[in-house]
Design a protein around this motif. Sequence first.
Motif, PDB file in Angstrom:
ATOM      1  N   ARG A 154       0.831  -1.197   0.000  1.00 49.32           N
ATOM      2  CA  ARG A 154       0.000   0.000   0.000  1.00 49.32           C
ATOM      3  C   ARG A 154       0.863   1.243   0.000  1.00 49.32           C
ATOM      4  O   ARG A 154       1.725   1.400   0.852  1.00 49.32           O
ATOM      5  CB  ARG A 154      -0.914   0.004   1.222  1.00 49.32           C
ATOM      6  CG  ARG A 154      -2.066  -0.987   1.086  1.00 49.32           C
ATOM      7  CD  ARG A 154      -3.018  -0.854   2.248  1.00 49.32           C
ATOM      8  NE  ARG A 154      -2.356  -1.171   3.506  1.00 49.32           N
ATOM      9  CZ  ARG A 154      -2.899  -0.939   4.695  1.00 49.32           C
ATOM     10  NH1 ARG A 154      -4.065  -0.365   4.789  1.00 49.32           N
ATOM     11  NH2 ARG A 154      -2.258  -1.266   5.801  1.00 49.32           N
ATOM     12  N   THR A 155       0.649   2.101  -0.978  1.00 47.89           N
ATOM     13  CA  THR A 155       1.355   3.378  -1.003  1.00 47.89           C
ATOM     14  C   THR A 155       0.365   4.527  -0.890  1.00 47.89           C
ATOM     15  O   THR A 155       0.749   5.681  -0.924  1.00 47.89           O
ATOM     16  CB  THR A 155       2.182   3.540  -2.299  1.00 47.89           C
ATOM     17  OG1 THR A 155       1.311   3.367  -3.412  1.00 47.89           O
ATOM     18  CG2 THR A 155       3.297   2.506  -2.366  1.00 47.89           C
ATOM     19  N   ASN A 161      -6.704   8.561   0.021  1.00 46.74           N
ATOM     20  CA  ASN A 161      -5.702   9.099  -0.911  1.00 46.74           C
ATOM     21  C   ASN A 161      -4.541   9.870  -0.295  1.00 46.74           C
ATOM     22  O   ASN A 161      -3.945  10.716  -0.959  1.00 46.74           O
ATOM     23  CB  ASN A 161      -6.370   9.979  -1.982  1.00 46.74           C
ATOM     24  CG  ASN A 161      -6.753   9.145  -3.176  1.00 46.74           C
ATOM     25  OD1 ASN A 161      -6.217   8.040  -3.370  1.00 46.74           O
ATOM     26  ND2 ASN A 161      -7.668   9.644  -3.978  1.00 46.74           N
ATOM     27  N   ALA A 162      -4.234   9.576   0.952  1.00 41.51           N
ATOM     28  CA  ALA A 162      -3.014  10.139   1.531  1.00 41.51           C
ATOM     29  C   ALA A 162      -1.862   9.199   1.184  1.00 41.51           C
ATOM     30  O   ALA A 162      -2.034   7.976   1.196  1.00 41.51           O
ATOM     31  CB  ALA A 162      -3.152  10.252   3.047  1.00 41.51           C
ATOM     32  N   PRO A 163      -0.687   9.751   0.851  1.00 39.14           N
ATOM     33  CA  PRO A 163       0.444   8.873   0.555  1.00 39.14           C
ATOM     34  C   PRO A 163       0.958   8.133   1.791  1.00 39.14           C
ATOM     35  O   PRO A 163       0.902   8.661   2.896  1.00 39.14           O
ATOM     36  CB  PRO A 163       1.519   9.827   0.023  1.00 39.14           C
ATOM     37  CG  PRO A 163       1.048  11.200   0.286  1.00 39.14           C
ATOM     38  CD  PRO A 163      -0.387  11.168   0.686  1.00 39.14           C
ATOM     39  N   ILE A 164       1.400   6.901   1.578  1.00 38.46           N
ATOM     40  CA  ILE A 164       2.124   6.152   2.609  1.00 38.46           C
ATOM     41  C   ILE A 164       3.572   6.155   2.143  1.00 38.46           C
ATOM     42  O   ILE A 164       3.890   5.651   1.070  1.00 38.46           O
ATOM     43  CB  ILE A 164       1.582   4.718   2.749  1.00 38.46           C
ATOM     44  CG1 ILE A 164       0.064   4.740   3.013  1.00 38.46           C
ATOM     45  CG2 ILE A 164       2.319   3.973   3.873  1.00 38.46           C
ATOM     46  CD1 ILE A 164      -0.591   3.360   3.012  1.00 38.46           C
ATOM     47  N   LEU A 165       4.427   6.762   2.938  1.00 39.32           N
ATOM     48  CA  LEU A 165       5.782   7.062   2.485  1.00 39.32           C
ATOM     49  C   LEU A 165       6.743   5.897   2.676  1.00 39.32           C
ATOM     50  O   LEU A 165       7.006   5.472   3.809  1.00 39.32           O
ATOM     51  CB  LEU A 165       6.276   8.295   3.258  1.00 39.32           C
ATOM     52  CG  LEU A 165       7.418   9.089   2.657  1.00 39.32           C
ATOM     53  CD1 LEU A 165       7.010   9.731   1.341  1.00 39.32           C
ATOM     54  CD2 LEU A 165       7.881  10.168   3.636  1.00 39.32           C
ATOM     55  N   TRP A 166       7.250   5.379   1.559  1.00 38.61           N
ATOM     56  CA  TRP A 166       8.288   4.351   1.561  1.00 38.61           C
ATOM     57  C   TRP A 166       9.438   4.866   0.713  1.00 38.61           C
ATOM     58  O   TRP A 166       9.238   5.666  -0.202  1.00 38.61           O
ATOM     59  CB  TRP A 166       7.782   3.061   0.903  1.00 38.61           C
ATOM     60  CG  TRP A 166       6.646   2.365   1.554  1.00 38.61           C
ATOM     61  CD1 TRP A 166       5.313   2.578   1.318  1.00 38.61           C
ATOM     62  CD2 TRP A 166       6.714   1.313   2.526  1.00 38.61           C
ATOM     63  NE1 TRP A 166       4.556   1.723   2.084  1.00 38.61           N
ATOM     64  CE2 TRP A 166       5.387   0.943   2.826  1.00 38.61           C
ATOM     65  CE3 TRP A 166       7.770   0.654   3.169  1.00 38.61           C
ATOM     66  CZ2 TRP A 166       5.089  -0.069   3.747  1.00 38.61           C
ATOM     67  CZ3 TRP A 166       7.463  -0.345   4.076  1.00 38.61           C
ATOM     68  CH2 TRP A 166       6.134  -0.693   4.362  1.00 38.61           C
TER      69      TRP A 166
END
Length: 296
Positions: free
Chosen positions: A29-30, A35-40
């Motif tokens: 999941r990104t 629709n908030a970004p998941i930061l990787w």
Amino acid sequence: YSNLDPQNQKSEKLSWLDWFLPSNKVELRTKTPWNAPILWEGTFNRTYLEEYYRNNPVTIGLTVFALGKYLDKYLEKFLASADKHFMPGHKVIYYVMVDDHSKLPYIEYGTSRFLKPRVVAKEARWQDVSMMRMKTLTDMLQDFIKDEVDYVFCMDVDMDFRAPYGVETLGELVAQAQAWFMNSPNTAFTYERRPESKAYIEMGQGDFYYHAAVFGGTPSRVLDLVRSCYAGIMEDKKNNIEAVWHDESHLNKYFLEHKPTLILSPEYCWDYKIHAEMEHVKLAWAMKDYAEVRDN
Ligand code: UDP
Ligand code: MN
């Protein structure tokens, strides 16, 4: 566990993908459903971001409490590692709360790094030390932090930075996904489940289990968060109930009702006990002997 720490050991690296998709049951999941970004690592372009912030300079606050044994044990490493890796190249103000001014560690801070120490009284119970941070933060954000910074992060002290933790993490309301629960269904999250508490979350509800060791955002958004968590904590005290994970339970309730605009993946707050070879770790949990640091 110190032999599991990659600083003490060289072995083949494990990528976050290996960790995140061990059973192929979960999709990487990104983005959150809202629709908030998941930061990787790999989901942002640091070069581009650095250029943007060079043209649009910002000041970033970092608040940390180190009272009692936590002051002797964790503060120096936290601050020294932050000076190296937290928002390198940008203006940072450290708001450091201690209960004994004479024990402030001496660190040669980098340029554009400012230390604002403050003495606060230590509560007797560790649960209260942790929870009452919400009160101190409410007062400080209101009184001066809001006028001094563009973004602020509030962190636990029992951690240290390992790699650049940079401007990619800046956002309006930033939450940290707790490493141990990243792949768990929300029914397994250790939310407060008693309806009598202000931190109550109904079974089946909830997006992430958020880690209270790190949260941040713009001062006005963080002020609303800490004020609201503090109100919940005080309401619970009035009703003789204490949420199962203290301030963290209230934080999780807040983020259920006010969705974060950016989620930090566990690379931003990793526990090497999960995987010693995790890659791209920016901030790591310190090894902690609970019997040693907690008085009660
Ligand atoms: N803390 C402190 N002194 C104490 C207890 C807590 O300074 O006696 C602060 C410190 O910043 C710590 C945070 O409160 O990191 C949260 O407590 P702790 O880290 O023990 O909680 P955990 O991460 O184990 O949930
Ligand atoms: Mn902690």
